[in-house]
Write an enzyme that holds these catalytic residues in place. Structure first.
Site, PDB file in Angstrom:
ATOM      1  N   CYS A 120       0.810  -1.235   0.000  1.00  0.00           N
ATOM      2  CA  CYS A 120       0.000   0.000   0.000  1.00  0.00           C
ATOM      3  C   CYS A 120       0.840   1.280   0.000  1.00  0.00           C
ATOM      4  O   CYS A 120       0.317   2.358  -0.257  1.00  0.00           O
ATOM      5  CB  CYS A 120      -0.956  -0.003   1.184  1.00  0.00           C
ATOM      6  SG  CYS A 120      -2.084  -1.405   1.163  1.00  0.00           S
ATOM      7  N   HIS A 248      -3.319   7.092   2.598  1.00  0.00           N
ATOM      8  CA  HIS A 248      -3.703   5.799   2.032  1.00  0.00           C
ATOM      9  C   HIS A 248      -5.099   5.420   2.526  1.00  0.00           C
ATOM     10  O   HIS A 248      -5.380   5.459   3.724  1.00  0.00           O
ATOM     11  CB  HIS A 248      -2.679   4.737   2.446  1.00  0.00           C
ATOM     12  CG  HIS A 248      -3.137   3.351   2.136  1.00  0.00           C
ATOM     13  ND1 HIS A 248      -3.581   2.999   0.875  1.00  0.00           N
ATOM     14  CD2 HIS A 248      -3.258   2.252   2.908  1.00  0.00           C
ATOM     15  CE1 HIS A 248      -3.946   1.727   0.900  1.00  0.00           C
ATOM     16  NE2 HIS A 248      -3.764   1.259   2.113  1.00  0.00           N
ATOM     17  N   ASN A 278     -10.041  -0.251  -0.179  1.00  0.00           N
ATOM     18  CA  ASN A 278      -8.587  -0.116  -0.153  1.00  0.00           C
ATOM     19  C   ASN A 278      -8.034  -0.699  -1.456  1.00  0.00           C
ATOM     20  O   ASN A 278      -8.074  -1.914  -1.654  1.00  0.00           O
ATOM     21  CB  ASN A 278      -8.050  -0.875   1.070  1.00  0.00           C
ATOM     22  CG  ASN A 278      -6.534  -0.835   1.156  1.00  0.00           C
ATOM     23  OD1 ASN A 278      -5.852  -0.476   0.200  1.00  0.00           O
ATOM     24  ND2 ASN A 278      -6.002  -1.224   2.303  1.00  0.00           N
TER      25      ASN A 278
HETATM   26  N1  COA Z   1     -18.192  -8.137   9.488  1.00  0.00           N
HETATM   27  C1  COA Z   1     -18.671  -8.353  10.729  1.00  0.00           C
HETATM   28  N2  COA Z   1     -17.874  -8.607  11.773  1.00  0.00           N
HETATM   29  C2  COA Z   1     -16.554  -8.656  11.548  1.00  0.00           C
HETATM   30  C3  COA Z   1     -15.988  -8.452  10.270  1.00  0.00           C
HETATM   31  C4  COA Z   1     -16.876  -8.197   9.216  1.00  0.00           C
HETATM   32  N3  COA Z   1     -16.461  -7.981   7.969  1.00  0.00           N
HETATM   33  N4  COA Z   1     -14.662  -8.556  10.354  1.00  0.00           N
HETATM   34  C5  COA Z   1     -14.375  -8.818  11.642  1.00  0.00           C
HETATM   35  N5  COA Z   1     -15.529  -8.887  12.361  1.00  0.00           N
HETATM   36  C6  COA Z   1     -15.716  -9.156  13.770  1.00  0.00           C
HETATM   37  C7  COA Z   1     -14.568  -9.930  14.356  1.00  0.00           C
HETATM   38  O1  COA Z   1     -14.723 -11.324  14.167  1.00  0.00           O
HETATM   39  C8  COA Z   1     -14.657  -9.546  15.803  1.00  0.00           C
HETATM   40  O2  COA Z   1     -15.676 -10.294  16.421  1.00  0.00           O
HETATM   41  P1  COA Z   1     -15.462 -10.835  17.936  1.00  0.00           P
HETATM   42  O3  COA Z   1     -15.338  -9.598  18.763  1.00  0.00           O
HETATM   43  O4  COA Z   1     -16.701 -11.616  18.156  1.00  0.00           O
HETATM   44  O5  COA Z   1     -14.211 -11.640  17.885  1.00  0.00           O
HETATM   45  C9  COA Z   1     -15.141  -8.088  15.746  1.00  0.00           C
HETATM   46  O6  COA Z   1     -15.733  -7.923  14.458  1.00  0.00           O
HETATM   47  C10 COA Z   1     -14.010  -7.110  15.899  1.00  0.00           C
HETATM   48  O7  COA Z   1     -12.952  -7.530  15.025  1.00  0.00           O
HETATM   49  P2  COA Z   1     -11.642  -6.716  14.861  1.00  0.00           P
HETATM   50  O8  COA Z   1     -10.701  -7.411  13.932  1.00  0.00           O
HETATM   51  O9  COA Z   1     -11.164  -6.369  16.234  1.00  0.00           O
HETATM   52  O10 COA Z   1     -12.262  -5.451  14.146  1.00  0.00           O
HETATM   53  P3  COA Z   1     -11.651  -4.054  13.948  1.00  0.00           P
HETATM   54  O11 COA Z   1     -12.540  -3.070  14.515  1.00  0.00           O
HETATM   55  O12 COA Z   1     -10.183  -4.012  14.308  1.00  0.00           O
HETATM   56  O13 COA Z   1     -11.747  -3.897  12.385  1.00  0.00           O
HETATM   57  C11 COA Z   1     -10.396  -4.007  10.434  1.00  0.00           C
HETATM   58  C12 COA Z   1     -11.076  -4.805  11.528  1.00  0.00           C
HETATM   59  C13 COA Z   1      -9.666  -4.992   9.529  1.00  0.00           C
HETATM   60  C14 COA Z   1     -11.444  -3.262   9.663  1.00  0.00           C
HETATM   61  C15 COA Z   1      -9.413  -3.021  11.084  1.00  0.00           C
HETATM   62  O14 COA Z   1      -8.596  -3.667  12.004  1.00  0.00           O
HETATM   63  C16 COA Z   1      -8.565  -2.333  10.080  1.00  0.00           C
HETATM   64  O15 COA Z   1      -9.042  -1.563   9.293  1.00  0.00           O
HETATM   65  N6  COA Z   1      -7.241  -2.546  10.138  1.00  0.00           N
HETATM   66  C17 COA Z   1      -6.312  -1.916   9.257  1.00  0.00           C
HETATM   67  C18 COA Z   1      -6.410  -2.534   7.910  1.00  0.00           C
HETATM   68  C19 COA Z   1      -5.545  -1.810   6.955  1.00  0.00           C
HETATM   69  O16 COA Z   1      -5.392  -0.648   7.066  1.00  0.00           O
HETATM   70  N7  COA Z   1      -4.986  -2.545   6.018  1.00  0.00           N
HETATM   71  C20 COA Z   1      -4.189  -2.039   5.004  1.00  0.00           C
HETATM   72  C21 COA Z   1      -2.994  -1.394   5.502  1.00  0.00           C
HETATM   73  S1  COA Z   1      -1.876  -1.270   4.272  1.00  0.00           S
END
Ligand code: COA
Length: 330
Positions: A120, A248, A278
């Site tokens: 990214c 980004h 993304n």
């Molecule tokens: N729909 C519904 N629930 C979801 C889900 C989805 N698409 N994805 C994850 N969950 C659930 C998880 O299973 C978890 O459930 P639990 O509490 O029962 O275990 C809950 O939602 C929270 O998950 P978590 O991974 O902690 O969510 P989050 O708030 O951190 O969001 C991302 C996940 C991936 C959206 C977030 O971490 C993110 O954006 N990270 C950065 C990604 C990024 O920038 N990538 C590119 C960088 S180059």
């Protein structure tokens, strides 16, 4: 310091035809439009088909960037580009690189052309590299393209990645100029930390893309914020001077947190992920193209670009907004 810098003269974007909505994803996996919008800010994304691979999207974006600079494909373009860099982590083939293919598609056979693999952060890496090449006098012009088709590497049942990523390409055309010209690249900073390689990876051929979302979120905020502060200090701008923060497009909460940590008003953060998700290396040039087509940027505006990605890699660029018109790729 030499007065010669790289100046952006054109921008262009390209998106696959197929729109994949949150509602559609909710029908094939355990997620919801409400969760995706609340946790990421994403409303829909594009998926490429077999006819829209990375080089195809990159070529279309490059043609539009040249046209935005007033250059039509053909005899004029063959002398107008001295260097072509494709930032991609999803090349058409494992080898060779995608950039020579894109150059050939554009009739630019013979020029220097190579890929940059920084996930990214790829566009920021490629833009800084091209600006060094132009600033040094090694070349007089460059096409810098960010293009990725990550949806081909996603596990279609993995809701933690499938909701986030989309495909696309964006391009910038640069030539030599001076610091006071609209579009001038004024400062850049690039970094990496290979100890974090497992955070974002495709561990081997044939494997699916994997991401440790929570840890990536934390590191992305801190690395992008530090990079923004570095380039602000290099150009002598206060956070309140910034007209546009093109971070980004990973997650709306990341964009807003980087703005708040660096003191740049949230209203200055460009938001394009709601419509494309993304798009990895394409995300910054596509967000710039989007800002250009919305018409809310003026030549000379103070712009900060910043990215964080696999590697891990991160960086930022300070530039002014170019004097151009841009075609809407949507
Ligand atoms: N729909 C519904 N629930 C979801 C889900 C989805 N698409 N994805 C994850 N969950 C659930 C998880 O299973 C978890 O459930 P639990 O509490 O029962 O275990 C809950 O939602 C929270 O998950 P978590 O991974 O902690 O969510 P989050 O708030 O951190 O969001 C991302 C996940 C991936 C959206 C977030 O971490 C993110 O954006 N990270 C950065 C990604 C990024 O920038 N990538 C590119 C960088 S180059």
């Amino acid at each position: 310091m030499s007065g010669r810098v790289a100046v952006v003269r054109g921008l262009g974007g390209a998106l696959p035809e197929k729109v994949v909505t949150n509602e559609y994803l909710s029908s094939i996996m355990d997620t919801s439009d409400e969760w995706i919008r609340r946790r990421t800010g994403i409303g829909e994304r594009r998926h490429s088909d077999d006819s829209e691979n990375t080089s195809v999207l990159a070529t279309t974006a490059a043609v539009r960037a040249l046209e935005s600079a007033g250059i039509e494909l053909g005899s004029a373009s063959s002398t107008a580009v001295g260097l072509l860099i494709v930032a991609t982590s999803t090349p058409d083939k494992v080898c060779p690189a995608t950039a020579p293919k894109v150059a050939a598609n554009l009739g630019l056979n013979g020029i220097a052309a190579f890929d940059v693999s920084a996930v990214c952060s790829g566009f920021v890496y490629a833009l800084a590299t091209a600006s060094w090449a132009i600033g040094s006098g090694a070349v007089d012009s460059a096409l810098v393209i960010g293009a990725d088709t990550f949806t081909r590497l996603l596990d279609p049942t993995d809701r933690s990645t499938a909701v986030i990523f989309g495909d696309g390409a964006g391009a910038a055309y640069l030539t030599a100029g001076t610091r006071d010209e609209p579009g001038a690249i004024l400062a850049s900073t690039l970094h990496s930390d290979g100890d974090g390689e497992a955070l974002i990876q495709v561990p081997h051929q044939g494997a699916f893309f994997e991401m440790q979302g929570k840890e990536v979120f934390t590191q992305a905020v801190s690395a992008m914020s530090d990079s923004v502060e570095t380039v602000l200090a290099n150009v002598g701008w206060a956070a309140s001077d910034v007209d546009s923060l093109v971070a980004h497009q990973a997650n709306l909460r990341i964009l807003n947190t980087v703005a708040s940590v660096t003191g740049i008003p949230e209203s200055k953060a460009e938001v394009h992920l709601d419509r494309v998700g993304n798009t990895s290396a394409a995300s910054i040039p596509l967000a710039m193209t989007d800002a250009g087509t919305k018409g809310h940027r003026s030549a000379g505006d103070k712009v900060i670009l910043t990215a964080f990605g696999g590697g891990t890699t991160w960086g930022a660029v300070a530039m002014t907004w170019p004097e151009i018109s841009v075609v809407d790729p949507h």
